[in-house]
Design an enzyme around this catalytic site. Structure first.
Site, PDB file in Angstrom:
ATOM      1  N   TYR A  53       0.828  -1.210   0.000  1.00  0.00           N
ATOM      2  CA  TYR A  53       0.000   0.000   0.000  1.00  0.00           C
ATOM      3  C   TYR A  53       0.864   1.263   0.000  1.00  0.00           C
ATOM      4  CZ  TYR A  53      -3.873  -3.044   1.609  1.00  0.00           C
ATOM      5  OH  TYR A  53      -4.823  -4.032   1.757  1.00  0.00           O
ATOM      6  N   HIS A 111       0.419 -11.571   2.326  1.00  0.00           N
ATOM      7  CA  HIS A 111      -0.638 -10.889   1.578  1.00  0.00           C
ATOM      8  C   HIS A 111      -1.411 -11.840   0.645  1.00  0.00           C
ATOM      9  CE1 HIS A 111      -1.631  -6.519   0.196  1.00  0.00           C
ATOM     10  NE2 HIS A 111      -2.716  -7.261   0.297  1.00  0.00           N
TER      11      HIS A 111
END
Length: 281
Positions: A53, A111
């Site tokens: 991110y 992730h």
């Protein structure tokens, strides 16, 4: 909304986390810091970020400026797919901490499994080591299917505390939730409001919301809560942040839950990201 008003869930490692969190995807830079610090001041205690991110630094700054003791917060980040090798994974976790200027992460997750590369067990071993070293407190995964989880458990003897998956009324993931529950894994929901689909204009949910004098968003988040799923909604505005937390003073009826269940689709994924084949880097 105070933190004591939010129910707490116990992870399988003894750590407790709030029953709702705050997503930070695309909250970056100065404006991201403002939004995340406001979320903390508005009562969120679980904030979800990721290496990819590129906002771990902004999140760390929000933690330092929000005026809430660090020990009261649960801060999450995630390991990207390109760094699943053991040494790379440990260095990435260290880099995540340097970016955020934090001494530890409360939660660190893989992730995506990236099964085509076949390195997720090695990545998991690195997270286990990071926990031993005190870099992280709780470890888990995102987007792992039962076969991925079974392999982790069989090869390391360590069960993830969390599995964060896409989950919303169009894609309720009943089988995956049942597997997680059977293995004492808390399920978290990314995209709980069905980002980029029609969920927020769904007539069935709108009817329930009208009857309860609540917003469609509040009904959807309450649905997650009653399923035992930790939703991670994102909101930049102060008003929406508070609205998203105001889900603990009403309840959906069994008929409401049954009606919402009819919205499930065979493959309701918002994007074409099947963990059986999707690769994230």
């Amino acid at each position: 909304m105070t933190e004591t008003a939010i129910p707490q869930l116990a992870l399988n490692d003894g750590v407790h986390i709030p029953a709702i969190g705050f997503g930070t995807y695309k909250l970056n830079g100065r404006e991201g810091v403002k939004a995340m610090a406001a979320a903390i001041r508005n009562g969120y205690r679980l904030l979800d970020s990721a290496f990819n991110y590129e906002n771990e630094g902004a999140l760390g700054e929000a933690v330092r400026t929000a005026g809430v003791p660090r020990a009261q917060l649960r801060i999450t980040s995630k390991l990207p797919g390109r760094h699943h090798r053991f040494d790379q994974a440990l260095a990435t976790i260290e880099e995540s901490l340097y970016r955020a200027r934090l001494d530890y992460y409360d939660i660190y997750l893989i992730h995506w499994p990236n099964p085509g590369k076949g390195l997720y067990v090695e990545a998991w071993q690195a997270l286990i080591e990071a926990r031993k070293r005190g870099l992280v407190r709780s470890i888990g995964v995102c987007n792992f299917l039962p076969e991925h989880l079974e392999k982790l458990i069989a090869e390391t003897g360590v069960t993830p505390a969390i599995n964060q998956i896409e989950l919303h009324p169009y894609f309720p993931q009943e089988a995956q939730r049942a597997f997680d529950t059977a293995h004492d894994i808390v399920t978290q929901a990314w995209s709980p409001l069905g980002r980029a689909n029609q969920l927020l204009r769904e007539p069935l949910i709108e009817g329930i919301a009208r009857r309860l004098d609540r917003s469609i968003v509040q009904v959807i988040l309450r649905w997650h809560l009653q399923l035992g799923v930790v939703a991670l909604p994102k909101a930049a505005s102060d008003e929406r942040q508070r609205e998203n937390l105001s889900i603990f003073d009403f309840a959906l009826t069994p008929d409401d839950m049954a009606s919402i269940a009819t919205l499930a689709r065979p493959d309701g994924r918002t994007f074409d990201q099947d963990p059986a084949r999707y690769e994230e880097y």
